[in-house]
Structures are given as structure tokens and as C-alpha cells.
Design a protein around this motif. Structure first.
Motif: not given
Length: 285
Positions: A56-58, A60, A65-66, A95-98
Motif C-alpha cells: 500500500p502507498n497509504d 502505516t 510506510y514511506h 504500490e497502490s492504494a490499500f
């Protein structure tokens, strides 16, 4: 994911149709090198020599995470790299939205999902899982002046705690408070703040007795930020997180399960869990 512990992808997100999203791929030169010849090849994976991992790019901390440099980091990222190396492959993170990780897998843009994905019946209907860690709720108290809290029990009666709004921790604290009053004991004094750093500062300053959040978040702050906190009791309300492969891709599923077992036996798995403060959430416990 973090905000509401036991919720995640809605039923619509399980459809094969890909929603509009901005996906990107990245490889990491710091990844462990493949341990030997590739142990799995197309068509079980999309590209020879590479394990494409949906992330995921979003996400935690501490799972995915980033970091401050913008690089993908976390316990699941390190575990994904280690699994790829054990399989004789190089990792590539997609990476994509969760909410889009399962559709991304179904659209054959990646081989496996490692994205804080809870193992739930509706997901098991469309993907196969290899469990590799637990998620759960935990209670943190000050390390210097710990409150007399032993867990999600009557030790919280009359205590001042802080939780984030609309989280599993808030719901559990409310339930415990009702149990306290039903037993003729003081209610739990529940305060709310959705910023973990602020909540933990209040714990360390003695303004509140305890902070409730996901156990993995508390472990991250204890090991990565220098927060002077400690866990009160063991994580509770746990649920398994797993690596998800396409339904029926038995070759890749079994290869990942075998690779994970090798990482557990060799100590790499424990090293990663310890580094990210997740030893109490180990799948080996």
C-alpha cells in the motif's frame, strides 16, 4: 488498517475490475541477494527472477510506510525482501492504494500482497493466505512511572486513558468501562486524541495513565522513536495478517510458506520482528 483494526477492504474492493489508481513499482538495491537458483518461475510468478509484491502507498508504521526519504519501509517490507531472497528472486514492490491491492493482484500486476491485510473469510474466498504476523490492540504505560495496569481488565477501572477516535481501542475501552461500572467500580476515564505522538507524550508526562492503540504501533514507537513506554500485558483482540496469492496458485503459495518456515528456522524472521518491536505479535508465539 490502523484506524479501525478489524475493518478494511469493502466487498466492492474484492471485484476483479480495477478501479482508477496510481500504481508504481520500485526495486531496492539494499535487498538481500537471492539465496540461490530461483525456486519458482512463470507461470506461478509474472516475471522470471522477480517477486512482484503488492504494497500500500497509504500504509502505516511499522508494517508498511514511506520513511523520511520517501522509501518504502517497515516490517512487512523487510519480510517481503527476505522471502524473495529465500525464493531465489529479487523483490519488486508494486504500490497502490490499500483498497486496490486485491484488485491489483487479480489484474496480475503483482504476484503476492504484503499490505497489512487481515485474514478474514470474505478475503479467503478470493485469495489464499500464508499467515506471517498478528495484529492486535495493546496498552502502553510510562516506562519511568508505570501505572498499575495489567491489561484490558479491571486494572483500568478509575484510570485515565487516551485512545484515538473511531478505533477498536476506543470501543474496547468503552466496553471495559461499562464492565467497571456494572461491578460497582469507577468508570474508565476515556480521553481521545488521534495523534499517537501527542498521546504518548501525555503518557510519558504522567497526564494520563495509559494509551491504547494497535500493538504494532506501540512497538514501533518503543523501538524506533525512543518513546519511554512499555507494554502493559500482552496484545489482545489479535487477528492474523498474511501474504495473499491468487486463489489456486498453489505453487507460489506453497513456495512462500516453505520460504517463511526457512526464515523462521534460520532466525531471520525473529530478527525482523525484534527490529520492528513486534515480537509479541510473532506468528510463532
Amino acid at each position: 488498517m490502523k484506524k479501525v483494526l478489524l475493518t478494511g477492504l469493502a466487498g466492492a474492493a474484492l471485484l476483479v475490475t480495477l478501479p482508477a489508481m496510481a500504481a508504481c513499482s520500485s526495486s531496492d538495491s539494499s535487498s538481500p541477494q537471492p539465496s540461490g537458483p530461483a525456486k519458482v518461475a512463470p507461470p506461478a510468478i509474472l516475471q522470471a527472477g522477480t517477486l512482484k509484491i503488492c504494497a500500500p502507498n497509504d500504509g502505516t508504521p511499522p508494517n508498511v510506510y514511506h520513511d523520511e526519504t520517501g522509501a518504502l519501509a517497515g516490517s512487512e517490507v523487510d519480510l517481503g525482501k527476505a522471502l524473495a531472497a529465500e525464493l531465489g528472486l529479487k523483490p519488486q514492490f508494486v504500490e497502490s492504494a490499500f483498497s486496490a491491492v486485491i484488485p491489483t493482484l487479480q489484474a496480475k500486476q503483482c504476484d503476492v500482497i504484503m499490505a497489512q491485510l487481515y485474514i478474514k473469510p470474505e478475503r479467503e474466498a478470493v485469495v489464499d493466505f500464508v499467515p506471517y504476523v498478528y495484529s492486535g490492540t495493546g496498552i502502553a504505560v510510562s516506562k519511568d512511572k508505570p501505572a498499575a495496569v495489567t491489561g484490558m481488565d479491571d486494572s483500568l477501572c478509575g484510570k485515565k486513558v487516551i485512545v484515538a477516535v473511531a478505533t477498536t481501542a476506543e470501543s474496547l475501552a468503552t466496553e471495559q468501562s461499562e464492565k467497571c461500572t456494572a461491578a460497582g467500580k469507577p468508570a474508565v476515564d476515556i480521553n481521545r486524541n488521534s495523534h499517537a505522538d501527542v498521546a504518548l507524550q501525555q503518557v510519558q508526562n504522567g497526564q494520563v495513565d495509559a494509551y491504547l492503540d494497535t500493538a504494532e504501533t506501540l512497538g514501533y514507537y518503543a523501538t524506533k522513536t525512543g518513546a519511554k513506554i512499555q507494554m502493559a500485558g500482552k496484545p489482545f483482540g489479535t487477528i492474523k495478517i498474511g501474504a495473499a496469492t491468487l486463489k489456486g496458485n498453489k505453487e507460489l503459495h506453497d513456495a512462500i510458506a516453505t520460504a517463511l518456515a526457512a526464515l523462521e528456522t534460520g532466525g531471520t524472521y525473529d530478527k525482523i520482528m525484534t527490529q520492528w518491536g513486534q515480537t509479541d505479535l510473532s506468528i510463532q508465539k
